[in-house]
Structures are given as structure tokens and as C-alpha cells.
Design a protein around this motif. Sequence first.
Motif, PDB file in Angstrom:
ATOM      1  N   ALA A 100       0.806  -1.225   0.000  1.00  0.00           N
ATOM      2  CA  ALA A 100       0.000   0.000   0.000  1.00  0.00           C
ATOM      3  C   ALA A 100       0.838   1.275   0.000  1.00  0.00           C
ATOM      4  N   ARG A 101       2.122   1.166   0.332  1.00  0.00           N
ATOM      5  CA  ARG A 101       2.967   2.371   0.378  1.00  0.00           C
ATOM      6  C   ARG A 101       3.016   3.044  -0.994  1.00  0.00           C
ATOM      7  N   GLY A 102       2.726   4.336  -0.999  1.00  0.00           N
ATOM      8  CA  GLY A 102       2.762   5.089  -2.245  1.00  0.00           C
ATOM      9  C   GLY A 102       1.480   5.039  -3.042  1.00  0.00           C
ATOM     10  N   CYS A 103       0.501   4.239  -2.604  1.00  0.00           N
ATOM     11  CA  CYS A 103      -0.783   4.172  -3.311  1.00  0.00           C
ATOM     12  C   CYS A 103      -1.707   5.294  -2.834  1.00  0.00           C
ATOM     13  N   ASP A 104      -2.415   5.900  -3.771  1.00  0.00           N
ATOM     14  CA  ASP A 104      -3.411   6.913  -3.415  1.00  0.00           C
ATOM     15  C   ASP A 104      -4.680   6.282  -2.862  1.00  0.00           C
ATOM     16  N   VAL A 105      -5.004   5.080  -3.322  1.00  0.00           N
ATOM     17  CA  VAL A 105      -6.227   4.406  -2.890  1.00  0.00           C
ATOM     18  C   VAL A 105      -6.071   2.912  -3.160  1.00  0.00           C
ATOM     19  N   ILE A 106      -6.689   2.101  -2.296  1.00  0.00           N
ATOM     20  CA  ILE A 106      -6.698   0.642  -2.450  1.00  0.00           C
ATOM     21  C   ILE A 106      -8.118   0.195  -2.766  1.00  0.00           C
ATOM     22  N   THR A 107      -8.261  -0.677  -3.770  1.00  0.00           N
ATOM     23  CA  THR A 107      -9.542  -1.317  -4.043  1.00  0.00           C
ATOM     24  C   THR A 107      -9.283  -2.795  -4.320  1.00  0.00           C
ATOM     25  N   PHE A 108     -10.306  -3.552  -4.721  1.00  0.00           N
ATOM     26  CA  PHE A 108     -10.225  -5.015  -4.678  1.00  0.00           C
ATOM     27  C   PHE A 108     -10.918  -5.655  -5.875  1.00  0.00           C
ATOM     28  N   ASP A 109     -10.445  -6.865  -6.228  1.00  0.00           N
ATOM     29  CA  ASP A 109     -11.215  -7.661  -7.179  1.00  0.00           C
ATOM     30  C   ASP A 109     -11.836  -8.892  -6.504  1.00  0.00           C
ATOM     31  N   HIS A 110     -11.728  -8.967  -5.166  1.00  0.00           N
ATOM     32  CA  HIS A 110     -12.439  -9.996  -4.397  1.00  0.00           C
ATOM     33  C   HIS A 110     -12.670  -9.464  -2.978  1.00  0.00           C
ATOM     34  N   GLU A 111     -13.480 -10.197  -2.203  1.00  0.00           N
ATOM     35  CA  GLU A 111     -13.852  -9.719  -0.868  1.00  0.00           C
ATOM     36  C   GLU A 111     -13.112 -10.413   0.267  1.00  0.00           C
ATOM     37  N   GLU A 135     -27.687 -11.892  -2.718  1.00  0.00           N
ATOM     38  CA  GLU A 135     -26.282 -11.682  -2.357  1.00  0.00           C
ATOM     39  C   GLU A 135     -25.870 -10.252  -2.681  1.00  0.00           C
ATOM     40  N   LEU A 136     -24.756  -9.815  -2.088  1.00  0.00           N
ATOM     41  CA  LEU A 136     -24.134  -8.532  -2.398  1.00  0.00           C
ATOM     42  C   LEU A 136     -22.692  -8.772  -2.825  1.00  0.00           C
ATOM     43  N   ALA A 137     -22.213  -7.988  -3.793  1.00  0.00           N
ATOM     44  CA  ALA A 137     -20.800  -7.997  -4.178  1.00  0.00           C
ATOM     45  C   ALA A 137     -20.343  -6.550  -4.319  1.00  0.00           C
ATOM     46  N   MET A 138     -19.256  -6.195  -3.641  1.00  0.00           N
ATOM     47  CA  MET A 138     -18.761  -4.813  -3.662  1.00  0.00           C
ATOM     48  C   MET A 138     -17.480  -4.736  -4.475  1.00  0.00           C
ATOM     49  N   ARG A 139     -17.619  -4.903  -5.769  1.00  0.00           N
ATOM     50  CA  ARG A 139     -16.532  -4.919  -6.750  1.00  0.00           C
ATOM     51  C   ARG A 139     -17.208  -5.072  -8.101  1.00  0.00           C
ATOM     52  N   PRO A 140     -16.496  -4.887  -9.197  1.00  0.00           N
ATOM     53  CA  PRO A 140     -17.097  -5.254 -10.485  1.00  0.00           C
ATOM     54  C   PRO A 140     -17.587  -6.702 -10.439  1.00  0.00           C
ATOM     55  N   HIS A 141     -18.633  -6.978 -11.209  1.00  0.00           N
ATOM     56  CA  HIS A 141     -19.349  -8.246 -11.039  1.00  0.00           C
ATOM     57  C   HIS A 141     -19.711  -8.837 -12.393  1.00  0.00           C
ATOM     58  N   ASN A 142     -19.803 -10.164 -12.436  1.00  0.00           N
ATOM     59  CA  ASN A 142     -20.122 -10.877 -13.671  1.00  0.00           C
ATOM     60  C   ASN A 142     -21.413 -10.364 -14.315  1.00  0.00           C
ATOM     61  N   SER A 143     -22.381  -9.975 -13.504  1.00  0.00           N
ATOM     62  CA  SER A 143     -23.653  -9.484 -14.046  1.00  0.00           C
ATOM     63  C   SER A 143     -23.519  -8.114 -14.689  1.00  0.00           C
ATOM     64  N   GLY A 144     -22.325  -7.484 -14.556  1.00  0.00           N
ATOM     65  CA  GLY A 144     -22.081  -6.189 -15.179  1.00  0.00           C
ATOM     66  C   GLY A 144     -21.109  -6.240 -16.345  1.00  0.00           C
ATOM     67  N   HIS A 145     -20.640  -7.431 -16.730  1.00  0.00           N
ATOM     68  CA  HIS A 145     -19.668  -7.520 -17.832  1.00  0.00           C
ATOM     69  C   HIS A 145     -20.253  -7.022 -19.156  1.00  0.00           C
ATOM     70  N   TRP A 146     -21.559  -7.111 -19.309  1.00  0.00           N
ATOM     71  CA  TRP A 146     -22.192  -6.636 -20.536  1.00  0.00           C
ATOM     72  C   TRP A 146     -21.919  -5.157 -20.780  1.00  0.00           C
ATOM     73  N   THR A 147     -21.644  -4.400 -19.708  1.00  0.00           N
ATOM     74  CA  THR A 147     -21.474  -2.959 -19.832  1.00  0.00           C
ATOM     75  C   THR A 147     -20.211  -2.579 -20.602  1.00  0.00           C
ATOM     76  N   GLN A 148     -19.241  -3.507 -20.706  1.00  0.00           N
ATOM     77  CA  GLN A 148     -18.027  -3.210 -21.472  1.00  0.00           C
ATOM     78  C   GLN A 148     -18.352  -2.767 -22.895  1.00  0.00           C
ATOM     79  N   ASP A 149     -19.321  -3.416 -23.514  1.00  0.00           N
ATOM     80  CA  ASP A 149     -19.668  -3.128 -24.903  1.00  0.00           C
ATOM     81  C   ASP A 149     -21.097  -2.609 -25.056  1.00  0.00           C
ATOM     82  N   GLY A 150     -21.904  -2.732 -23.998  1.00  0.00           N
ATOM     83  CA  GLY A 150     -23.313  -2.396 -24.123  1.00  0.00           C
ATOM     84  C   GLY A 150     -23.748  -1.139 -23.395  1.00  0.00           C
ATOM     85  N   ALA A 151     -22.857  -0.500 -22.643  1.00  0.00           N
ATOM     86  CA  ALA A 151     -23.219   0.722 -21.918  1.00  0.00           C
ATOM     87  C   ALA A 151     -22.279   1.853 -22.307  1.00  0.00           C
TER      88      ALA A 151
END
Length: 378
Positions: free
Chosen positions: A55-66, A263-279
Motif C-alpha cells: 500500500a505504500r505510495g498508493c493513493d487508494v486501495i480497491t479489490f477484485d475480491h472480498e 447476495e451482495l458484491a462490492m466490486r465489479p461483477h459478472n452481471s455487469g460484464h455486458w457494460t463493457q460493450d453495451g453501456a
Amino acid sequence: MVGGGQLARMTHEAGIPLGIRFKLLSDTPQDSAAQVVGDVVIGDYRDLDTLRTFARGCDVITFDHEHVPTEHLRALEADGIPVRPGPEALVHAQDKGVMRAKLDAIGVPCPRHRIVSDPADVERFAAELGGGQAPDGFPVILKTVRGGYDGKGVWIVRSSKEAAEPFRAGVPVLAEEKVDFVRELAANIVRSPHGQAVAYPVVESIQVDGVCDTVIAPAPDLDEELAGQAQQLALRIAQELGVVGHLAVELFETADGRILVNELAMRPHNSGHWTQDGAITSQFANHVRAVLDLPLGDPRPRARWTVMANVLGGDYPDMYYAYLHCMARDPQLKIHMYGKDVKPGRKVGHVNTYGDDLADVRERAAHAAGYLRGTITE
């Protein structure tokens, strides 16, 4: 970003046009995102010293899993590192028991549930349900409160004799009623630190053996009022829990016209992959914007229909010739492969198709995903 999977890979891609310097904490150099990110640290996210060094030198930390321990995230915050989403929000995606208790407290509709202590307690819970699908209340759903995903850590049990296995993990077990639902939906929203939020169209998520197979955006024939309720519900959950970044709220649509939170997921999610080309703005681009507290992008769809189909591990033909076939057959097809080793049932990529005719869009997605997997050969 902590975690080197495909979500990190696609989030990194979304940050490239903005000139964002992206640093990755990955388990191995072979992980999906580690193959393409320039600044990679190999280490164990469960080790606090490793996290602090990363984390040293990072402006912000986020995640691809919980899965990062909640207490480690609190330690990073105490060190002055912005963590988004923060531990007080993320714990609701890490621990299903905590999630259900919070959703109950804020009046969010959920399946009936409680923590159970042993198989005999499961039988008592089933009896409490009353009026279930059988006179004794069975079947019921059992979930380990931490660590489950893609159908793992979830059991459908039809008697107390079948209920022993979930308790062997040594973590609390959540029992839920088996909901009589007509389909599964997902409401995806993104929220920034200062409270700006956007909502994507509600989608239908089709599961096969507990794994997402196909996502249709928007959900066909969904009542407009119910779709609005789902979006408002997701926005309210994000605000109440203090979520920053992308939030996926997986929902059941019941036979009597209600929605219940699964369920809840707090990260990009499989149900949102369509947005890459569709949004207009993808879930990945908006997650990057949110965690950096930049203005969020337009979530509206580009086409009448977009369909995402997952490519699962199977008997692959030569990939080059698979690409030749799929691209020649459908020049509008968008293919997203993750650079992962093929294992049966493992998500190794996805395809997106779009257009005005839903039946055609679905067929194109299913054919491409099947051909890339090797289950379709013509």
C-alpha cells in the motif's frame, strides 16, 4: 488493486485511457491481471505486513475480491491509506450473517433466514418456516457465512441428515428458505465517496449449476415499476452501508411479483460484464472513477439488447481457429478472454453481443461461447 483475477485485468484496462498508474497485489505471476499489469507485487493478501508494504505510495486501495481480512483493512485505514470500499462496508459482502442482519435492520426484503448451530437446528429452522415446499419446511438452503462464491459454500438440503457437511468447515452456517422464484435479477450501481451514484439497467442472470451462464440487459419483460424498485433498493443499500465503488445486488424475482435480495458484491461483477460493450460507461470505468472520486459516467445502454455469455473451461479447439470462425460468423461479436488456464467449469472468458432482436442476440452469444468452449463445432 488487491487480487489478480479477471476483474482486476478489466479494471486496469478501463484505467489505461485515463493514464492511471495501476499497481497490483497478485497471488502468482500467472494470474489473469498479473499478465498485463506493469507494476505487480506477488504476495499473500492475508498477511498484514505484505498489505502494508504493497500500500505504500498508493493513493487508494480497491479489490477484485472480498477476501482480505476485515481487521487488515482497518489497519490500512489507520495507516492513512484510503480503502474503497472500506472495511465497514465490505464486511457485508464478506460475511453473509452480517449482511443479513444489516439488511433486516434497514428493512430490505430478504429470504427468511437465521444462523444455525447443527443439523438438528437446521431441522428446527425448517419447521419454523411452515408452509414451505414440503410439510416439514424442507428443502432449505445452507451457506457458510464466509468464503463461498459461484455455488461453492452453498447446499440445498432436504433433511437434517443431509445437513452435516456445511458444519465441517468450522465457520457459522446461515440457513435460508428456498425461495419460489421465477428468475434471478441483478441491480448494479456505482457510488463515489461524495455520494454521487449511477444505476445500470436491471439485468436477468441465468445460472447453470450455481455459476452465471448468461446475462440479458435489460431483463426481458420486467415490469417497469419493479425495475425501478430494484434500482432504488440497490442505491439505498449502497448509501446505508457506505459503499464506494461498484455494488452488485443479486435478486430473486418471486412468482408473486416481489424482489428479494440474495447476495451482495462490492466490486465489479459478472452481471455487469455486458457494460463493457453495451453501456456508455462500463462498470469497470465507473468503478475506477468512483474509487478515485471522479465524476461518474453515463450508465445508459448503447443498444436495445446486450447479452453476455460466459466462456467456461472445456475441450478447447485451437483458439486461433476458434477466433477465425467466431469473428467471421459475427463481425459485431466482442470477445474477452482472461489468459487463464483451462479447468472444467472455470470462467476463462466471456462474449458480448448486442442488437435490436433479442432472440438473435441471444443465439449469437450462445453460439460464440459454445464454440470457444469447444461444445459447438460448426
